[in-house]
Write a protein that holds these residues in place. Structure first.
Motif, PDB file in Angstrom:
ATOM      1  N   ALA A   1       0.791  -1.233   0.000  1.00 15.96           N
ATOM      2  CA  ALA A   1       0.000   0.000   0.000  1.00 15.96           C
ATOM      3  C   ALA A   1       0.824   1.284   0.000  1.00 15.96           C
ATOM      4  O   ALA A   1       0.409   2.279  -0.582  1.00 15.96           O
ATOM      5  CB  ALA A   1      -0.950  -0.013   1.203  1.00 15.96           C
ATOM      6  N   ILE A   2       1.988   1.276   0.643  1.00 15.15           N
ATOM      7  CA  ILE A   2       2.731   2.545   0.693  1.00 15.15           C
ATOM      8  C   ILE A   2       4.052   2.455  -0.080  1.00 15.15           C
ATOM      9  O   ILE A   2       5.027   3.142   0.212  1.00 15.15           O
ATOM     10  CB  ILE A   2       2.957   3.030   2.154  1.00 15.15           C
ATOM     11  N   ALA A   3       4.080   1.623  -1.107  1.00 16.54           N
ATOM     12  CA  ALA A   3       5.317   1.408  -1.871  1.00 16.54           C
ATOM     13  C   ALA A   3       5.780   2.666  -2.620  1.00 16.54           C
ATOM     14  O   ALA A   3       6.962   2.984  -2.636  1.00 16.54           O
ATOM     15  CB  ALA A   3       5.135   0.255  -2.858  1.00 16.54           C
ATOM     16  N   ASN A   4       4.843   3.365  -3.228  1.00 15.36           N
ATOM     17  CA  ASN A   4       5.251   4.489  -4.083  1.00 15.36           C
ATOM     18  C   ASN A   4       5.249   5.832  -3.381  1.00 15.36           C
ATOM     19  O   ASN A   4       5.299   6.864  -4.018  1.00 15.36           O
ATOM     20  CB  ASN A   4       4.318   4.582  -5.296  1.00 15.36           C
ATOM     21  N   ILE A   5       5.201   5.781  -2.064  1.00 13.69           N
ATOM     22  CA  ILE A   5       5.058   7.025  -1.325  1.00 13.69           C
ATOM     23  C   ILE A   5       6.237   7.965  -1.590  1.00 13.69           C
ATOM     24  O   ILE A   5       6.091   9.186  -1.615  1.00 13.69           O
ATOM     25  CB  ILE A   5       4.876   6.700   0.176  1.00 13.69           C
ATOM     26  N   SER A   6       7.414   7.393  -1.854  1.00  9.99           N
ATOM     27  CA  SER A   6       8.596   8.233  -2.059  1.00  9.99           C
ATOM     28  C   SER A   6       8.527   8.964  -3.398  1.00  9.99           C
ATOM     29  O   SER A   6       9.198   9.965  -3.593  1.00  9.99           O
ATOM     30  CB  SER A   6       9.861   7.390  -1.984  1.00  9.99           C
ATOM     31  N   LEU A   7       7.726   8.446  -4.323  1.00 10.28           N
ATOM     32  CA  LEU A   7       7.623   9.113  -5.620  1.00 10.28           C
ATOM     33  C   LEU A   7       6.631  10.270  -5.565  1.00 10.28           C
ATOM     34  O   LEU A   7       6.743  11.239  -6.286  1.00 10.28           O
ATOM     35  CB  LEU A   7       7.162   8.130  -6.698  1.00 10.28           C
ATOM     36  N   LYS A   8       5.643  10.112  -4.690  1.00 10.72           N
ATOM     37  CA  LYS A   8       4.543  11.069  -4.718  1.00 10.72           C
ATOM     38  C   LYS A   8       4.693  12.174  -3.682  1.00 10.72           C
ATOM     39  O   LYS A   8       4.251  13.286  -3.898  1.00 10.72           O
ATOM     40  CB  LYS A   8       3.224  10.329  -4.478  1.00 10.72           C
ATOM     41  N   TRP A   9       5.280  11.814  -2.535  1.00  6.17           N
ATOM     42  CA  TRP A   9       5.327  12.790  -1.447  1.00  6.17           C
ATOM     43  C   TRP A   9       6.750  13.289  -1.262  1.00  6.17           C
ATOM     44  O   TRP A   9       7.708  12.543  -1.451  1.00  6.17           O
ATOM     45  CB  TRP A   9       4.861  12.142  -0.132  1.00  6.17           C
ATOM     46  N   ASN A  10       6.895  14.561  -0.848  1.00  2.00           N
ATOM     47  CA  ASN A  10       8.239  15.054  -0.579  1.00  2.00           C
ATOM     48  C   ASN A  10       8.716  14.559   0.797  1.00  2.00           C
ATOM     49  O   ASN A  10       7.931  14.021   1.583  1.00  2.00           O
ATOM     50  CB  ASN A  10       8.296  16.575  -0.709  1.00  2.00           C
ATOM     51  N   THR A  11      10.002  14.731   1.060  1.00  2.00           N
ATOM     52  CA  THR A  11      10.608  14.123   2.239  1.00  2.00           C
ATOM     53  C   THR A  11       9.927  14.502   3.565  1.00  2.00           C
ATOM     54  O   THR A  11       9.597  13.608   4.348  1.00  2.00           O
ATOM     55  CB  THR A  11      12.108  14.452   2.279  1.00  2.00           C
ATOM     56  N   PRO A  12       9.713  15.809   3.846  1.00  2.00           N
ATOM     57  CA  PRO A  12       9.090  16.131   5.149  1.00  2.00           C
ATOM     58  C   PRO A  12       7.723  15.478   5.322  1.00  2.00           C
ATOM     59  O   PRO A  12       7.435  14.873   6.363  1.00  2.00           O
ATOM     60  CB  PRO A  12       8.944  17.654   5.109  1.00  2.00           C
ATOM     61  N   MET A  13       6.900  15.519   4.256  1.00  2.00           N
ATOM     62  CA  MET A  13       5.566  14.908   4.311  1.00  2.00           C
ATOM     63  C   MET A  13       5.661  13.428   4.639  1.00  2.00           C
ATOM     64  O   MET A  13       4.893  12.862   5.413  1.00  2.00           O
ATOM     65  CB  MET A  13       4.884  15.048   2.942  1.00  2.00           C
ATOM     66  N   ARG A  14       6.634  12.793   3.981  1.00  3.32           N
ATOM     67  CA  ARG A  14       6.806  11.357   4.140  1.00  3.32           C
ATOM     68  C   ARG A  14       7.154  11.025   5.582  1.00  3.32           C
ATOM     69  O   ARG A  14       6.614  10.098   6.175  1.00  3.32           O
ATOM     70  CB  ARG A  14       7.944  10.914   3.232  1.00  3.32           C
ATOM     71  N   TRP A  15       8.059  11.841   6.147  1.00  5.07           N
ATOM     72  CA  TRP A  15       8.480  11.547   7.521  1.00  5.07           C
ATOM     73  C   TRP A  15       7.365  11.798   8.511  1.00  5.07           C
ATOM     74  O   TRP A  15       7.239  11.079   9.498  1.00  5.07           O
ATOM     75  CB  TRP A  15       9.750  12.321   7.882  1.00  5.07           C
ATOM     76  N   VAL A  16       6.553  12.812   8.238  1.00  5.19           N
ATOM     77  CA  VAL A  16       5.389  13.046   9.105  1.00  5.19           C
ATOM     78  C   VAL A  16       4.501  11.797   9.080  1.00  5.19           C
ATOM     79  O   VAL A  16       4.042  11.304  10.116  1.00  5.19           O
ATOM     80  CB  VAL A  16       4.590  14.291   8.641  1.00  5.19           C
ATOM     81  N   PHE A  17       4.320  11.266   7.876  1.00  7.03           N
ATOM     82  CA  PHE A  17       3.475  10.086   7.727  1.00  7.03           C
ATOM     83  C   PHE A  17       4.076   8.882   8.459  1.00  7.03           C
ATOM     84  O   PHE A  17       3.394   8.183   9.218  1.00  7.03           O
ATOM     85  CB  PHE A  17       3.297   9.784   6.230  1.00  7.03           C
ATOM     86  N   TYR A  18       5.382   8.652   8.257  1.00  7.11           N
ATOM     87  CA  TYR A  18       6.029   7.524   8.939  1.00  7.11           C
ATOM     88  C   TYR A  18       5.897   7.659  10.453  1.00  7.11           C
ATOM     89  O   TYR A  18       5.582   6.707  11.168  1.00  7.11           O
ATOM     90  CB  TYR A  18       7.522   7.437   8.594  1.00  7.11           C
ATOM     91  N   TYR A  19       6.179   8.880  10.951  1.00  4.56           N
ATOM     92  CA  TYR A  19       6.107   9.085  12.401  1.00  4.56           C
ATOM     93  C   TYR A  19       4.689   8.883  12.918  1.00  4.56           C
ATOM     94  O   TYR A  19       4.488   8.335  13.998  1.00  4.56           O
ATOM     95  CB  TYR A  19       6.636  10.475  12.793  1.00  4.56           C
TER      96      TYR A  19
END
Lengths: 80, 484
Positions: free
Chosen positions: B445-463
């Protein structure tokens, strides 16, 4: 039966069951390359081939089929 | 030592460091470490389990070589049957022996025959259903010429006992897995990161969704006699989501851990709740099991019955799904679960819609009205059988349905679990489905997250995912599929 004839006949069987012709009849063609060719359609295709060519396969022979080339070989062997 | 435990975290960390930094010089050493670690992991549950797995690895390794060597058909058959007998016999003894005995006793009693057979005190070796399917497919594939027997015993033993997938799958085929074991694994940063992403998503599904769902479903299934039909409907609904989150969460973690050590393991779930009919559902649910069953059960039976037309197809499907049911465990509830799924296929076979694959919302954001109805209908069919899956006996399931389909179905549900966490769980379930919907075309489900979201957004999501695991994680529950 000539090889071309067998290929053409097989092609028509595939089209009638898969309801499309988005595939090329080359020896290397395998089920994975063809849309809609799964375990179920495979069995239907095999039984249709049996009926149209008037042959009977063994499960062992079906299991060994890797691509279209093998299938053509098997069919020509059977109708000889 | 389940994946979401402290022991496993330490085990995996030590293994990871040894694997990539100390024992990384060649493939033989990598494989030796992997094998020792897998046996250590397995023995941690119970060291006695090792006898069966080592024994069946030795036997099937030798059988593989002998089958390939011989040209004598009779001898070859005998070898294949030996492998099958060991596999199926092992399952029959460890998983089903007591079930046969108690079923016989019930028959004796109903016939008024005085014969009380004694059941045995058998511990079921963990993962037996999973590794036995590997040994069986190995022997059958060599026999049918699909693969070559491996001469490297460490490679073969690793294939049977590979620790990330040992206890609960996915069930990899030798054809795709053994070549990976023969090649030296080189650390791949992107693959490892994606593995961690998949582990995180799996953890979220297991700890936040499944374990919290268990807190709702356990009291409902334990007190179903006293609850209104509406509560029972809710229980069945949440349990269906629970089992998905539990097993697909487990599978995501197993695949993720495998990727971290350089292996590509077969996919086990493909967003089954977006399926539009039962055939579609089973193409997306526990894929490695259904693929195995299709190859070794469905195909031979449908071939055998091929002259019977649609009836033959239906027979093969019924046999296939009944065995899928029994595979889960020695209980009539599982038998009936499988059989009903087989029955569900009949309208599809008769209408010729069986192999019409439909991709939901192919180029649109939302599904069409028709697709939504199909999805809800399929979910409901699955949900009804999940009551059987959860129930201890057929009687229990029957009374559950009896209570469900009563006038009280239209009353306000009485929820025996804590209100606040129940509400939070509902919100998380919605969130999970939104994320899975967006990621439905990807490997996970979250495989392509690095292509679509920028780094800060991604880390917010991971956290956010990590924090939700710590803050909202439910009480630790055993993985449902560990018992199978």
């Amino acid at each position: 039966m000539e090889k071309n004839e067998i290929v053409e006949k097989l092609r028509n069987i595939f089209i009638s069951i898969l309801e499309h012709d988005n595939f090329e009849m080359k020896n290397e063609l395998s089920a994975n390359d063809v849309e809609g060719w799964d375990s179920l359609t495979h069995m239907i295709i095999i039984t249709t081939i049996e009926k149209q060519f008037g042959v009977k396969f063994k499960l062992r022979e079906i299991n060994k089929l890797g691509n279209l080339g093998n299938l053509i070989e098997l069919v020509s062997l059977k109708i000889e | 030592m389940i994946f979401n435990s402290l022991e496993f975290s330490i085990f995996f960390l030590v293994f990871f460091l040894l694997y990539w930094f100390i024992f990384n010089s060649n493939v033989k050493i990598q494989n030796l470490l992997l094998l020792i670690s897998s046996y250590f992991f397995y023995a941690w549950w119970d060291w006695r389990f090792l006898f069966l797995i080592v024994g069946s690895s030795v036997l099937n390794y030798i059988l593989g070589i002998l089958i390939e060597r011989t040209s004598n058909l009779k001898y070859r058959r005998m070898l294949v049957y030996t492998g099958l007998l060991q596999g199926i016999g092992g399952l029959a003894y460890f998983k089903y022996f007591n079930f046969f005995i108690t079923s016989f006793n019930e028959v004796f009693q109903s016939l008024d025959i005085n014969g009380n057979l004694q059941t045995l005190n058998i511990i079921i070796p963990l993962g037996i259903s999973f590794f036995t399917f590997r040994t069986i497919s190995y022997v059958l594939d060599i026999d049918s010429g699909k693969i070559k027997a491996t001469r490297d015993w460490i490679v073969f033993f690793n294939y049977i006992s590979f620790f990330p997938t040992l206890i609960s799958g996915p069930i990899d085929k030798a054809k795709s897995f053994i070549p990976q074991l023969k090649k030296q694994r080189v650390f791949n940063y992107d693959q490892a990161i994606d593995g961690m992403r998949q582990i995180l998503w799996g953890l979220f599904k297991k700890i936040v969704i499944a374990d919290n769902c268990a807190a709702i479903t356990n009291p409902i299934f334990n007190n179903y006699q006293e609850l209104p039909g509406s509560s029972l409907l809710l229980g069945a609904f949440i349990y269906t989501i629970q089992i998905y989150a539990d097993f697909s969460g487990y599978s995501d973690m197993a695949i993720g851990f495998s990727r971290l050590i350089g292996f590509n393991v077969t996919k086990n779930f493909d967003y089954p709740f977006f399926a539009q009919n039962i055939a579609d559902f089973w193409r997306k649910w526990h894929i490695s099991l259904t693929a195995w069953m299709t190859e070794y059960v469905f195909t031979p039976f449908s071939f055998l019955f091929r002259d019977l037309g649609k009836i033959g197809l239906i027979l093969a499907i019924l046999i296939n799904f009944t065995i899928i049911g029994i595979w889960h465990g020695a209980n009539w509830t599982y038998v009936l679960f499988g059989f009903i799924h087989g029955l569900y296929f009949i309208p599809l076979v008769l209408s010729g819609k069986l192999n019409k694959k439909k991709i939901i919302a192919k180029d649109t954001l939302f599904p069409s009205y028709r697709e939504t109805l199909n999805v809800l209908g399929t979910f409901t069919l699955v949900m009804l059988t999940m009551v059987l899956f959860r129930a201890n006996t057929i009687g229990h399931a029957f009374y559950y349905f009896n209570g469900l389909f009563s006038k009280s179905l239209f009353s306000v549900p009485d929820i025996p679990s804590a209100k606040f966490m129940t509400l939070i769980t509902f919100l998380f379930i919605v969130l999970m489905f939104i994320i899975e919907w967006i990621g439905r075309k990807q490997e996970h489900a979250i495989a392509n997250i690095s292509l679509k979201w920028n780094t800060p957004m991604r880390w917010v999501f991971y956290y956010a995912l990590i924090l939700s695991v710590f803050w909202f994680g439910g009480q630790e529950q055993q993985f449902i599929y560990l018992q199978f």
